[in-house]
Structure formats: C-alpha cells, structure tokens
Design a protein around this motif. Structure first.
Motif, PDB file in Angstrom:
ATOM      1  N   LEU B  21       0.970  -1.351   0.030  1.00  0.00           N
ATOM      2  CA  LEU B  21      -0.115   0.676   0.227  1.00  0.00           C
ATOM      3  C   LEU B  21       0.544   1.544   0.178  1.00  0.00           C
ATOM      4  CD1 LEU B  21      -2.274  -1.196   2.612  1.00  0.00           C
ATOM      5  CD2 LEU B  21      -3.303  -0.444   0.591  1.00  0.00           C
ATOM      6  N   TYR B  43      -8.300  -1.051  -1.652  1.00  0.00           N
ATOM      7  CA  TYR B  43      -7.585  -2.104  -1.267  1.00  0.00           C
ATOM      8  C   TYR B  43      -8.951  -3.119  -0.394  1.00  0.00           C
ATOM      9  CZ  TYR B  43      -6.412  -4.694   2.609  1.00  0.00           C
ATOM     10  OH  TYR B  43      -5.934  -5.645   3.705  1.00  0.00           O
ATOM     11  N   ALA B 201      -2.943  -1.672  -4.773  1.00  0.00           N
ATOM     12  CA  ALA B 201      -3.650  -2.072  -3.493  1.00  0.00           C
ATOM     13  C   ALA B 201      -4.694  -2.995  -3.360  1.00  0.00           C
ATOM     14  CB  ALA B 201      -4.822   0.288  -2.944  1.00  0.00           C
ATOM     15  N   GLY B 219     -10.673  -1.575   4.948  1.00  0.00           N
ATOM     16  CA  GLY B 219      -8.523  -0.449   4.726  1.00  0.00           C
ATOM     17  C   GLY B 219      -9.552   0.329   5.361  1.00  0.00           C
TER      18      GLY B 219
END
Lengths: 322, 287
Positions: B21, B43, B201, B219
């Motif tokens: 990330l 994500y 992501a 997330g």
C-alpha cells in the motif's frame, strides 16, 4: 502551485463593518431560537460543531495547515470534562476549565510533533496522532471503552444557572459560542493573524523577513486545539455523554467537510457549514450509511466545483470579505 | 516460542500489506502530487472483486489475483480521468480532500449492501494446509502471501528504477513539461501510474481476503496506519517504502507478543519518535 485558499481570498479590502453587521444579525437570530419553536437541542449541537469548525478554520484558513485530527481535541476535552463533572463532581464552570486545560496540554504535545512537517505530511501526522489517541481511549479505564461516559450531571453554573433547563443551557452554550467566535475573529485580525496569513501565502518569504514561522504555526495550532477543546466541553452539557465517536477519524472528517462546505478561510463559513451538515444528518438519519455516501459526494462536489464554499461564493459575488 | 514465531509471521503479513500500500501511495504521490486517501477503500474493493468473481462467476483465486487489480485499476483510471485530473496545479490538500470523499462514497456504498460484518473467502486448495518446520507450524497460504508480496514489491521497484518506462516515469516526476516536450504522453502516463498504484492496493486486497475476511471497512483503519508508515519512511524512495513497510509489520508483530496492549498503537508511537529525531522521515528528503 496555488495556495489552498487562493480562491477564497477577500476580493475587496476587509470591511470590518460588514462583518460586524453580519455578526450582530447572526447573534440576534441565534438568540431568538428559543422563541421560534425550533428544536433547541439541534441548534445547541450545531453551535458546538460550529465553534469546532471555526477553531479548525483558524488553522487551515489562516495558517494553511489542514489538520485531519481535530476530533481529538473535542473528544479529549469532552472526556476530561465529563470525568470531572461526574466522578469529581466539580461544578460546570470548573468542568469546562478541566476540558480546556486537557485540550491545551494535548495541543502543546501534538503541535510540537506535527508542526515539524508541512503540507500533506502535516495532515497525515495529525490523523495518525488522533488514531493513536483513539486506541488509547478505547483501552483506558476512565473512558469506559465502547460505552463512553454517560449520564453526566449538568449542574448549576456559578451556582446560579440551572443547566438542566433547556433554555438556560441554550443561552450558556450560545454565549460560549459567541465568545469563542469573537476570540477567533480577534486573533485573525491581530498582527499575529496577519503574520499567519503571510505564512500561508508564502512561507519562505515570511522566513526571509525574519519571522520564526514555526513558532507562529505552533501558537496557531495550540490556539486552535484549545478552542476545539472548549467546543468539546460545551458539547458534554448538550449531549450528556462523551464517547469514542467524538475522537474517531470520521468526526475529524466531518469537521473538515463543514468548513469546506461553508468556505475555507471565511469568517462565517464554518458556522454555515456546521449548521448545514448537522441539519443534513438530522434529516437523513433514517437512511443509514447513505449519509456517508452523501457526505463523500459533497466532498467531491465541493472540491471539484465549489472550492470557495457557500459563504466564499456569496462573498465573492458581492465582492466582500465575510 | 511457538507464539512468538506465529506473531512474527502475522507481522510479516501485515508488513506485506503495508509495503504494497505505501509503495502505491509513493508511486501515485510522485506522479500526481496527491495523497490517495481512497487507497484503503480501493484495497477493500480488490478483496470484494475477488469475492464476486468467486461467488458470482466461479472464477478462482488465481484468476482473481490477476483480474481484481486490473478491474480496480481501471476503476481508478476512470476516477483519475473524471476527477483527479482537474486538481493539477491546485494545492496538494485538495487531492487529499477529494480522495477522502471518494473513500467515503465507496465504503458507504459497500456498507449499505454488505453491512459491517465479514464475508468468508476460502483459501485456494493448492495453498491449504501447512508445513511443520520443527520450531513452528507454517500455514502455506501465509508463507505464500509474504513471498508473493515481496516478489511484487521488487518487481515494481525494478520496473520503476531499472526499465526505460520507469526512467520516463521518474523523469516525468521531476519535470513533466520537459518530458512532454520530448513527445512522451505524460497525461496518459499519469493515468497509468494511478492505475498501477491502485492495482497494487487491489492486489493487497485479494491477498488479504482469505486471511482477514472481506469487510467494507477493512481498509478504513488500515490506511491510517499506512499513512503513519509513509510518514516514517518518507515517500522519496521506492525501496525505502518497501523496507519500512515490512519492518514496521515485524515490529508490530513483536509488540503483539511482548506487549499486546500496545500492538494497535506501536506504529503511531514509532512515527512520533521518528518525527522527534528525524523530522524528514527515514529515507525522505526535506519536503
């Protein structure tokens, strides 16, 4: 690179007279609320958030620093006031002082840490610090974790004003809000405020002129955090509880949204924005998570088309500073 | 000791996600000058796309590993073309606010349809079970996540630092106008860069789906930790992001073993310490 508030800069010389007229109108309107049949609880809540947004705006609108963790000041002051009122059984005025002192202490520490970085990093650091505090409050015994501190006694302010009466409480909150608002107004228009604006416009130049910009930003941070704490202490009397929602990052996001909607760097914008967002939440409460979606959409629309905010647009149209 | 190794492994896995990330954030920041607050939401979308592929289309984990980053990457590129593009030249903070809004929208929509509880996503058959290493039991899937993430991170580093395309990218980060004058289509490169960062992501999302369950808010808190990781590591160097991500995951894992009360906060505390000692971050240059 244009500065964040380029769009919102006053297009005409500052007209203190205009601003005072608007202030008096606002004060009178708010003072007449108890006679109007509007639900005072709603207005009191909005006033607390308006003060919080004004404090936040002092930092972003005049210092150019976007704090993404302002809920931590409100939440901390709320918890400390609530604890002082309920467990120590202090009178309201001292309870508020405890909350303000806590927010002051917190802003000294967090300001010292976060002011070391600028721009985007500053936002990320304040967000991370508020998350750190969130986890501490989640585990600390005195906050009662998920339950929060509930059933806070409102008591008698100065031994005279019975805060359990809605009208009395309303005027106390209103006076608190107006005092905070005027203080912020005074700070913005002081020599200190002028230096702050110059830092926002061009920090290297301000440094070359001999200003210790870090000290100015630090002081602005502490003032903003302490005033946000004051808002949090007032809110304890309105909501009669202090809970984790007040320290959560989503609350910090709401404060940003209120100020953005009203107008970054405008004097009355945060107040308008706070009332608009709180009213929206009130009316859309039945729609569950769609409120989040709508809030997100407002963010997107504001940033893409409406960067001056409501008050900023009005001021721009009339070529006034508001 | 068993528990210590287990926590170390959990730390390595979290570190993989932090690395993937923060790597994406750094790549996006380099080209677009935007801190992508929507990174956590994207994500989460990666994990949901894998879930949909499996349950609606019967498409396996292995295909999801490829398809989910592409689908979410395309979604990201649409976002870039329709919204983020217009922020060029404005203050960085507007990018943060806009992507925060996007994150709220995406998370809100998913919460409406899926609530806040987790949906199960089972480990693919080939990666089920584990091996006994003598000193600990190693679940194969967890080992796979760590190794695969490491490979992806290094591949991304190679792409950006060692290939011709990467050279264009770095040049455009330094001076887009000049690179454009040489005939490189910089706006398209910006769009693709955003797609790449978002794809990373989403890939992290797919990898985490069998471990952490698929939740709309999976997330939301993660992105704040990743921000702290980025503050600690600085966004100046790709390798710096990768190493910081893994290192912080391991430190978090160790904290879970030795002092579990602080496991949520240790990354933030480290951030404070780094800021006090070296305000520019470990690998960062002065902002």
């Amino acid at each position: 690179m244009t500065a964040l508030t380029d769009d919102t800069l006053p297009v005409a010389p500052r007209a203190i007279r205009d601003e005072m007229i608007v202030f008096v109108v606002m004060a009178l309107l708010l003072a007449s609320v108890p006679f109007s049949g509007i639900y005072p609880f709603f207005v009191m809540q909005a006033l607390c958030f308006a003060l919080l947004a004004c404090a936040f705006n002092l930092l972003i609108g005049y210092g150019g620093l976007l704090s993404f963790g302002h809920a931590m000041f409100m939440g901390t002051a709320g918890y400390c006031s609530a604890h002082a009122l309920k467990v120590w059984a202090l009178p309201p005025e001292l309870g508020i002082l405890v909350g303000i002192a806590a927010a002051f202490g917190l802003s000294l520490i967090t300001g010292y840490i976060s002011i070391r970085r600028q721009g985007i990093y500053f936002s990320m650091i304040t967000l991370a610090l508020s998350q750190l505090l969130y986890f501490i409050y989640l585990q600390a015994p005195f906050t009662h974790g998920e339950d929060g501190i509930q059933g806070i006694p409102q008591g008698r302010m100065f031994g005279l004003l019975d805060l359990s009466k809605p009208t009395v409480l309303y005027y106390v909150v209103l006076v608190g809000f107006l005092a905070g608002f005027l203080l912020i107004y005074r700070i913005i228009n002081s020599p200190f405020g002028e230096v702050l604006k110059s830092i926002r416009e061009n920090e290297p130049r301000a440094i070359s002129l001999g200003y210790r910009t870090d000290q100015y930003k630090f002081l602005a941070f502490v003032l903003s955090g302490t005033l946000a704490g004051f808002a949090g202490s007032l809110k304890v009397f309105v909501a009669q509880n202090a809970s984790l929602t007040d320290v959560h990052w989503s609350m910090s996001g709401e404060v940003v949204l209120m100020t953005l909607v009203g107008g970054l760097g405008t004097i009355f914008g945060p107040v308008v924005g706070a009332f608009a967002i709180i009213a929206m939440q009130q009316y859309l409460a039945g729609f569950g998570q769609w409120v989040t979606v709508i809030q997100g959409s407002i963010f997107v629309i504001c940033v893409l088309t409406f960067r001056r905010g409501v008050v900023g647009e009005v001021a721009h149209y009339f070529r006034r500073s508001l | 000791m068993q528990a210590l190794y287990a926590q170390l492994l959990v730390g390595l896995i979290n570190g993989s996600f932090y690395a993937l990330l923060s790597l994406g954030l750094a790549v996006i920041f380099g080209m677009l000058n935007i801190i992508n607050f929507a990174h956590g939401a994207l994500y989460m979308m990666g994990a949901f796309v894998a879930y949909f592929l499996l349950n609606l289309g019967g498409i396996s984990y292995w295909w999801a590993l490829l398809l989910a980053p592409i689908i979410v990457g395309i979604f990201g590129m649409i976002l870039e073309r329709t919204m983020l593009k217009f922020l060029a030249g404005l203050d960085h903070l507007y990018g943060l606010l806009l992507t925060f809004g996007i994150a709220l929208i995406v998370q809100g929509v998913f919460q409406n349809y899926f609530g806040s509880s987790g949906l199960p996503y089972s480990i693919p058959d080939q990666l089920k079970g584990g091996v006994n290493l003598g000193f600990m039991f190693l679940p194969i899937y967890r080992a796979w996540v760590v190794i695969f993430s490491l490979v992806v991170c290094i591949a991304t580093w190679f792409l950006i630092e060692k290939t011709r395309l990467g050279a264009y990218l770095r040049a455009a980060t330094e001076n887009p106008t000049l690179v454009r004058a040489f005939g490189v289509n910089v706006p398209r490169m910006i769009t693709l860069t955003y797609g790449l960062g978002v794809g990373l992501a989403a890939l992290a999302g797919v990898l985490s789906a069998p471990i952490n369950q698929v939740r709309p808010l999976m997330g939301a808190d993660l992105i704040i930790v990743v921000f702290a990781v980025v503050v600690i590591g600085g966004m100046g160097s790709i390798m710096g992001s990768i190493i910081t991500g893994f290192a912080l995951g391991v430190i978090e894992g160790l904290t879970k073993y030795f002092y579990p009360e602080a496991s949520n906060t240790v990354v933030f505390v480290l951030m404070v310490l780094v800021l006090l000692v070296k305000p520019t971050g470990l690998t960062g240059r002065a902002a």
